[in-house]
Write a protein that holds these residues in place. Structure first.
Motif, PDB file in Angstrom:
ATOM      1  N   MET A  86       0.774  -1.109  -0.011  1.00 55.79           N
ATOM      2  CA  MET A  86      -0.093  -0.008   0.115  1.00 55.79           C
ATOM      3  C   MET A  86       0.870   1.390   0.052  1.00 55.79           C
ATOM      4  O   MET A  86       1.963   1.215   0.870  1.00 55.79           O
ATOM      5  N   PRO A  87       0.606   2.113  -0.827  1.00 51.80           N
ATOM      6  CA  PRO A  87       1.522   3.456  -0.939  1.00 51.80           C
ATOM      7  C   PRO A  87       1.262   4.243   0.310  1.00 51.80           C
ATOM      8  O   PRO A  87       0.196   4.266   0.920  1.00 51.80           O
ATOM      9  N   THR A  88       2.243   5.046   0.732  1.00 53.25           N
ATOM     10  CA  THR A  88       2.139   5.983   1.536  1.00 53.25           C
ATOM     11  C   THR A  88       2.249   7.436   0.939  1.00 53.25           C
ATOM     12  O   THR A  88       2.666   7.478  -0.127  1.00 53.25           O
ATOM     13  N   TYR A  89       1.598   8.379   1.817  1.00 50.25           N
ATOM     14  CA  TYR A  89       1.555   9.558   0.993  1.00 50.25           C
ATOM     15  C   TYR A  89       2.194  10.744   2.124  1.00 50.25           C
ATOM     16  O   TYR A  89       1.930  10.563   3.178  1.00 50.25           O
ATOM     17  N   ARG A  90       2.819  11.605   1.411  1.00 48.49           N
ATOM     18  CA  ARG A  90       2.986  12.949   2.300  1.00 48.49           C
ATOM     19  C   ARG A  90       2.419  13.928   1.975  1.00 48.49           C
ATOM     20  O   ARG A  90       2.097  14.118   0.686  1.00 48.49           O
ATOM     21  N   ILE A  91       1.608  14.666   2.617  1.00 47.22           N
ATOM     22  CA  ILE A  91       0.625  15.853   2.439  1.00 47.22           C
ATOM     23  C   ILE A  91       1.653  16.980   2.894  1.00 47.22           C
ATOM     24  O   ILE A  91       2.049  17.232   4.020  1.00 47.22           O
ATOM     25  N   ARG A  92       1.524  17.970   2.112  1.00 48.54           N
ATOM     26  CA  ARG A  92       2.070  19.170   2.243  1.00 48.54           C
ATOM     27  C   ARG A  92       1.856  20.440   1.400  1.00 48.54           C
ATOM     28  O   ARG A  92       1.148  20.109   0.520  1.00 48.54           O
ATOM     29  N   ALA A  93       2.283  21.447   1.825  1.00 48.90           N
ATOM     30  CA  ALA A  93       1.981  22.745   0.990  1.00 48.90           C
ATOM     31  C   ALA A  93       2.653  22.557  -0.415  1.00 48.90           C
ATOM     32  O   ALA A  93       3.934  22.401  -0.494  1.00 48.90           O
ATOM     33  N   ALA A 146      -0.784  15.789  -2.013  1.00 49.90           N
ATOM     34  CA  ALA A 146      -0.516  14.405  -1.592  1.00 49.90           C
ATOM     35  C   ALA A 146       0.519  13.801  -2.710  1.00 49.90           C
ATOM     36  O   ALA A 146       0.075  13.634  -3.736  1.00 49.90           O
ATOM     37  N   ILE A 147       1.618  13.592  -1.848  1.00 48.92           N
ATOM     38  CA  ILE A 147       2.682  12.944  -2.781  1.00 48.92           C
ATOM     39  C   ILE A 147       2.842  11.560  -2.614  1.00 48.92           C
ATOM     40  O   ILE A 147       2.908  11.214  -1.319  1.00 48.92           O
ATOM     41  N   ASP A 148       2.662  10.882  -3.413  1.00 50.04           N
ATOM     42  CA  ASP A 148       2.974   9.513  -3.425  1.00 50.04           C
ATOM     43  C   ASP A 148       4.333   9.096  -3.386  1.00 50.04           C
ATOM     44  O   ASP A 148       5.363   9.343  -4.036  1.00 50.04           O
ATOM     45  N   GLU A 149       4.779   8.558  -2.091  1.00 50.20           N
ATOM     46  CA  GLU A 149       6.076   8.407  -1.708  1.00 50.20           C
ATOM     47  C   GLU A 149       7.064   7.411  -2.558  1.00 50.20           C
ATOM     48  O   GLU A 149       8.089   7.281  -2.444  1.00 50.20           O
ATOM     49  N   ARG A 150       6.255   6.614  -3.275  1.00 43.02           N
ATOM     50  CA  ARG A 150       6.702   5.632  -4.311  1.00 43.02           C
ATOM     51  C   ARG A 150       7.582   6.298  -5.263  1.00 43.02           C
ATOM     52  O   ARG A 150       8.735   5.559  -5.733  1.00 43.02           O
ATOM     53  N   ASP A 151       7.254   7.207  -6.045  1.00 44.39           N
ATOM     54  CA  ASP A 151       7.568   7.839  -7.141  1.00 44.39           C
ATOM     55  C   ASP A 151       7.515   9.324  -7.185  1.00 44.39           C
ATOM     56  O   ASP A 151       8.177   9.923  -8.099  1.00 44.39           O
ATOM     57  N   GLY A 152       7.109   9.946  -6.006  1.00 45.03           N
ATOM     58  CA  GLY A 152       7.003  11.416  -5.986  1.00 45.03           C
ATOM     59  C   GLY A 152       6.173  11.987  -6.840  1.00 45.03           C
ATOM     60  O   GLY A 152       6.234  13.405  -6.864  1.00 45.03           O
TER      61      GLY A 152
END
Length: 178
Positions: A1-8, A59-65
């Motif tokens: 399952m992908p992880t996501y980073r949420i940021r401005a 929301a950035i998919d941390e697998r591929d940015g």
């Protein structure tokens, strides 16, 4: 399952964010790009990154940015026309945090991204201190949108029945800030 980073969002995210937004208006809404409705999609820096009371989250998919989802907030209330006059009066610009462009790519849906993005936008609005209400309008054709917005807020105007505003099909919501 992908992880996501949420940021401005930063200027480096603009192309990815714009692609998510344009894909949504073409695929989910079927309208395509309409300049009078979607000018912020073409120039998100001007609308969301530059003004201090506005923001664009990604929301950035941390697998591929890659940008998997977007959500924005600005201080522009709903304009009349095309929205009903009573909404423009109830949610004036400057006092209203309007949520915009809460869009998730289809392959990333059903993972709570929209809800997480909205929670961050609400925190942003509360930290600002100058917003007295949070408003948004939703296209009911967007998959999952109505369930999400009903779970977070209340319908203040439903234009799907043709009675108000010529039956634009848009549903307007107010989201509690606390």
């Amino acid at each position: 399952m992908p992880t996501y980073r949420i940021r401005a969002a930063t200027t480096d995210d603009i192309d990815g964010a714009r692609a998510v937004m344009l894909d949504t208006v073409y695929r989910d809404f079927g309208t395509g790009y309409v300049p009078r409705w979607h000018g912020d999609i073409i120039d998100p820096e001007c609308f969301y990154l530059a003004p201090p009371r506005h923001t664009l989250l990604v929301a950035i998919d941390e697998r591929d940015g890659a940008v998997a989802a977007t959500a924005a907030l600005d201080a522009r209330g709903p304009a009349h026309p095309p929205n009903p006059r009573r909404l423009a009066e109830r949610y004036p610009s400057g006092e209203t945090a309007q949520l915009r462009r809460v869009y998730v790519r289809p392959e990333h849906r059903r993972r709570g991204l929209a809800r997480r993005l909205v929670a961050e936008l609400l925190e942003f609005a509360q930290a600002d201190g100058g917003y007295r209400s949070v408003y948004l309008h939703a296209n009911p054709d967007s998959p999952g949108a109505m369930d999400l917005w009903r779970s977070l807020g209340k319908v203040v105007c439903d234009e799907r029945d043709g009675v108000l505003g010529g039956g634009t099909g848009i549903v307007h919501f107010e989201i509690p800030t606390a």
